[in-house]
Structures are given as structure tokens and as C-alpha cells.
Design an enzyme around this catalytic site. Structure first.
Site, PDB file in Angstrom:
ATOM      1  N   SER A   1      78.522   2.196 -22.471  1.00  0.00           N
ATOM      2  CA  SER A   1      78.724   3.271 -21.510  1.00  0.00           C
ATOM      3  C   SER A   1      77.956   4.477 -22.015  1.00  0.00           C
ATOM      4  O   SER A   1      77.657   4.573 -23.210  1.00  0.00           O
ATOM      5  CB  SER A   1      80.219   3.632 -21.430  1.00  0.00           C
ATOM      6  OG  SER A   1      80.438   4.833 -20.722  1.00  0.00           O
TER       7      SER A   1
ATOM      8  N   TYR B   1      89.201   5.106 -25.669  1.00  0.00           N
ATOM      9  CA  TYR B   1      88.123   4.445 -24.914  1.00  0.00           C
ATOM     10  C   TYR B   1      86.758   4.727 -25.547  1.00  0.00           C
ATOM     11  O   TYR B   1      85.985   3.808 -25.814  1.00  0.00           O
ATOM     12  CB  TYR B   1      88.136   4.923 -23.458  1.00  0.00           C
ATOM     13  CG  TYR B   1      86.908   4.499 -22.682  1.00  0.00           C
ATOM     14  CD1 TYR B   1      86.751   3.187 -22.273  1.00  0.00           C
ATOM     15  CD2 TYR B   1      85.910   5.418 -22.364  1.00  0.00           C
ATOM     16  CE1 TYR B   1      85.622   2.789 -21.576  1.00  0.00           C
ATOM     17  CE2 TYR B   1      84.787   5.034 -21.669  1.00  0.00           C
ATOM     18  CZ  TYR B   1      84.640   3.718 -21.273  1.00  0.00           C
ATOM     19  OH  TYR B   1      83.508   3.334 -20.589  1.00  0.00           O
TER      20      TYR B   1
END
Length: 277
Positions: A132, A145
Site C-alpha cells: 500500500s 495496519y
């Protein structure tokens, strides 16, 4: 000879789009997800469904063994399965934090371990780890995360050096904002973890922004842009080590490189909707 690809998290979003893209490119594609019923649309279009839980070692070993038994090879692994567990570091139970790492990091690493012997024997292969832009920057309430994505970036870099002598490429895909279920799920996790208590005001504001973006599709790109980047990477003679694609990925990563921590703190807090004191 048809090449074979395994795509995890294939039941929706980036995984589904990637499975379809690789099939379009001529691969025999195995789409993996925990529930076979969520793979029915892919199966109807000729993509081979595979029940796989990336937190269960037997499930992963059985899946890879099935692919080898049926096709004799594995040419591409796309580690896409993952989710966003949001909440204040103080609030999120460590059991949930560990689960986040099990899915986003250890599942990907274990599948790499399982396919590498076959790729080494072939003298070729590509492992694609979907991280990401959150593997290069950070947001409030995303500590666990972002921790998984930073970790997967580092593991990918080390693995790239180790696998190169055997003809195996390791590629990192860094999506920006993408139109998937991810944002809505992350917003719900945030409200569950920190919607009450010391962080409630900030958490509700951030969750509201995440949910609004997810519902409206604003500030996001379709999953096909990630699938196209993965398709490009696995068919390139010499793929890039990283592909930053999707809404905001390149400019935000560039800004993070340039500005100081304090300046980025201020920018990302405002962008995330954290209310001023």
C-alpha cells in the site's frame, strides 16, 4: 505452455480484477479465498476457485500442492489478501494486532516459502506483494495496519535479493485510494476499537471521513488500475521493483520523502479529518 498464477483475496476488489487480468493475459489462474461461494463468478468464467485461509498453514500447503499436481508449475504468486484493522494503538487488543500481522504479513511470507522451491526448480517466477502507499507513510489510528505494510515492504526487499540468483523476481505493488470494501471495513473497525473513550472524538471524525470516501467513491481509483500494473509487472522481462498506482499514491509518497516528520504529521492529520484541539 500456459503459465500458472495464484491470486489470494480473489473474491472481490483488487484480487478479483487481478485474477481476471491474468486470465486475459493467458495464465491459468487460481483465485483463492476463504469461502468458495464468493468465487462463483470467477469460476463461471474459467478461473479455478481455491479455498484458502492465509492464517492456516495446512490450507496454504494443500492449495499450493493442488496447483502443482494439476499444472506442474507455479509462475506467479500475487499476495493480495489483507484487511485494515484501525484503532488507537492503546485501544486495539493485541490479539487483533497479531491477527492483522497473521493475515497481512505472515500469510504472504508463508506462501512465498511454499512456492519458492518450485520457482527455483523452474528457474523463473514472480512473487507480487500488494502492500500500500500505507507501507511508505502513516495515518492516525492506522498503526497496526501500517506496521504490517511497512513490514511487508522490508520483507519484499530482502526476498528480492535472495531470490534474484534463481531467476525469481519480487515486485511490490503500492496502491493508493482504491474503490473496494477496504475503506468501509476499516472505518467500522476504527469505530469498534476507539469510538468510545479517550480517542473517541478523533476516531469518530476519521472513521466518518473514511466511510464517506468509501460510499461515494471519491479520492479513489477502480481496482482495474492495480490489476493492470500487476499484469504489466508479471509479463515484463525486467519488472520494476515497485509500482505506486492508484489515487494519490505517487504524490503522497513523494511528499513523504521531501518534508519533515513534523510537517507531514500536520498535513496527514488535517487530511485524515483529525479535529484541532
Amino acid at each position: 505452455m500456459n503459465k500458472t498464477a495464484l491470486v489470494t483475496g480473489a473474491s472481490s476488489g483488487i484480487g478479483e480484477a487481478t485474477a481476471r487480468k491474468l486470465q486475459e493475459l493467458g495464465f491459468i489462474v487460481y483465485g483463492a479465498a476463504r469461502r468458495l461461494d464468493r468465487l462463483e463468478k470467477l469460476a463461471a468464467d474459467g478461473i479455478r476457485p481455491l479455498a484458502m485461509d492465509v492464517t492456516d498453514d495446512d490450507s496454504m500447503r494443500t492449495g499450493v500442492e493442488q496447483i502443482i499436481a494439476e499444472t506442474g508449475r507455479v509462475d506467479v504468486l500475487v499476495n493480495n489478501a489483507g484487511y485494515g484493522s484501525y484503532g488507537a494503538i492503546e485501544d486495539v487488543p493485541l490479539a487483533e494486532a497479531r491477527q492483522q500481522f497473521e493475515v497481512n504479513v505472515f500469510g504472504a511470507a508463508r506462501l512465498a516459502q511454499l512456492v519458492l522451491p518450485h520457482m527455483r526448480e523452474q528457474g523463473s517466477g514472480t512473487i507480487v506483494n500488494v502492500t500500500s502507499m500505507g507501507g511508505k507513510l502513516y495515518t492516525p489510528f492506522g498503526g497496526w495496519y501500517h506496521g504490517t505494510k511497512f513490514a511487508l515492504e522490508a520483507i519484499s526487499d530482502c526476498l528480492r535479493l535472495e531470490a534474484k540468483p534463481f531467476g525469481v523476481d519480487v515486485v511490490v505493488i503500492e496502491p493508493g485510494g482504491i474503490q473496494t470494501e477496504w475503506g468501509g471495513i476499516a472505518a467500522e473497525k476504527l469505530k469498534e476499537s476507539s469510538g468510545r473513550g479517550a480517542y473517541a472524538r478523533q476516531a469518530r471524525a476519521v472513521a466518518g471521513g473514511m466511510a464517506a470516501n468509501a460510499d461515494s467513491g471519491r479520492n479513489s481509483s477502480p481496482p482495474s488500475v492495480i490489476a493492470d500494473a500487476i499484469g504489466k509487472a508479471v509479463t515484463a522481462r525486467r519488472p520494476k521493483t515497485r509500482y505506486a498506482v492508484g489515487f494519490g499514491a505517487r504524490p503522497l509518497i513523494a511528499v513523504r520523502r521531501i518534508v519533515s516528520d513534523r510537517v507531514f504529521d500536520s498535513l496527514i492529520s488535517r487530511a485524515s479529518g483529525v479535529p484541532a484541539k
